[in-house]
Design a protein around this motif. Structure first.
Motif, PDB file in Angstrom:
ATOM      1  N   UNK A 197       0.849  -1.189   0.000  1.00  7.65           N
ATOM      2  CA  UNK A 197       0.000   0.000   0.000  1.00  7.65           C
ATOM      3  C   UNK A 197       0.881   1.234   0.000  1.00  7.65           C
ATOM      4  N   UNK A 198       0.418   2.294  -0.630  1.00  4.95           N
ATOM      5  CA  UNK A 198       1.113   3.571  -0.636  1.00  4.95           C
ATOM      6  C   UNK A 198       0.331   4.524   0.259  1.00  4.95           C
ATOM      7  N   UNK A 199       1.026   5.070   1.259  1.00  4.74           N
ATOM      8  CA  UNK A 199       0.382   5.969   2.204  1.00  4.74           C
ATOM      9  C   UNK A 199       1.098   7.311   2.197  1.00  4.74           C
ATOM     10  N   UNK A 200       0.352   8.373   2.440  1.00  2.05           N
ATOM     11  CA  UNK A 200       0.924   9.711   2.510  1.00  2.05           C
ATOM     12  C   UNK A 200       0.819  10.189   3.953  1.00  2.05           C
ATOM     13  N   UNK A 201       1.979  10.335   4.601  1.00  5.34           N
ATOM     14  CA  UNK A 201       2.009  10.776   5.995  1.00  5.34           C
ATOM     15  C   UNK A 201       2.917  11.992   6.120  1.00  5.34           C
ATOM     16  N   UNK A 202       2.368  13.075   6.574  1.00  6.23           N
ATOM     17  CA  UNK A 202       3.164  14.281   6.781  1.00  6.23           C
ATOM     18  C   UNK A 202       3.775  14.837   5.506  1.00  6.23           C
ATOM     19  N   UNK A 253       4.876  13.090   3.035  1.00  6.18           N
ATOM     20  CA  UNK A 253       5.810  12.132   2.440  1.00  6.18           C
ATOM     21  C   UNK A 253       5.058  10.876   2.035  1.00  6.18           C
ATOM     22  N   UNK A 254       5.464  10.304   0.922  1.00  6.93           N
ATOM     23  CA  UNK A 254       4.845   9.086   0.418  1.00  6.93           C
ATOM     24  C   UNK A 254       5.619   7.895   0.983  1.00  6.93           C
ATOM     25  N   UNK A 255       4.887   6.974   1.620  1.00  9.06           N
ATOM     26  CA  UNK A 255       5.508   5.784   2.195  1.00  9.06           C
ATOM     27  C   UNK A 255       4.856   4.546   1.615  1.00  9.06           C
ATOM     28  N   UNK A 256       5.670   3.547   1.274  1.00 11.62           N
ATOM     29  CA  UNK A 256       5.153   2.254   0.842  1.00 11.62           C
ATOM     30  C   UNK A 256       5.213   1.311   2.030  1.00 11.62           C
ATOM     31  N   UNK A 257       4.094   0.678   2.347  1.00 20.77           N
ATOM     32  CA  UNK A 257       4.045  -0.269   3.449  1.00 20.77           C
ATOM     33  C   UNK A 257       3.399  -1.563   2.954  1.00 20.77           C
ATOM     34  N   UNK A 258       3.823  -2.672   3.554  1.00 17.78           N
ATOM     35  CA  UNK A 258       3.232  -3.973   3.251  1.00 17.78           C
ATOM     36  C   UNK A 258       2.244  -4.304   4.360  1.00 17.78           C
ATOM     37  N   UNK A 259       1.052  -4.771   3.980  1.00 16.90           N
ATOM     38  CA  UNK A 259       0.020  -5.075   4.961  1.00 16.90           C
ATOM     39  C   UNK A 259      -0.586  -6.440   4.675  1.00 16.90           C
ATOM     40  N   UNK A 260      -0.786  -7.218   5.752  1.00 18.39           N
ATOM     41  CA  UNK A 260      -1.445  -8.520   5.630  1.00 18.39           C
ATOM     42  C   UNK A 260      -2.948  -8.292   5.527  1.00 18.39           C
TER      43      UNK A 260
END
Length: 56
Positions: free
Chosen positions: A28-33, A35-42
């Motif tokens: 998943x691609x998330x935008x926090x503050x 900044x774009x962050x890629x995180x893996x989620x189960x």
């Protein structure tokens, strides 16, 4: 003689990662503050990690 371009010769392979609980890991691609962050989620237990390899 015209050959095929380099990009058309590459093959695309997808690797599926699975969590220890048995759920599939999706990116998943998330935008926090701002900044774009890629995180893996189960999908089953909703556990999040930085990379899919971290679920081992």
């Amino acid at each position: 003689m015209a050959g095929a371009s380099k990009n058309s010769r590459t093959t695309v392979s997808t690797h599926k990662f699975f969590c220890s609980c048995g759920g599939e890991v999706i990116m998943k691609t998330m935008c926090e503050g701002g900044k774009v962050k890629n995180v893996a989620e189960c999908t089953k237990c909703k556990r999040t990690e930085r990379r899919p390899k971290d679920f081992r």
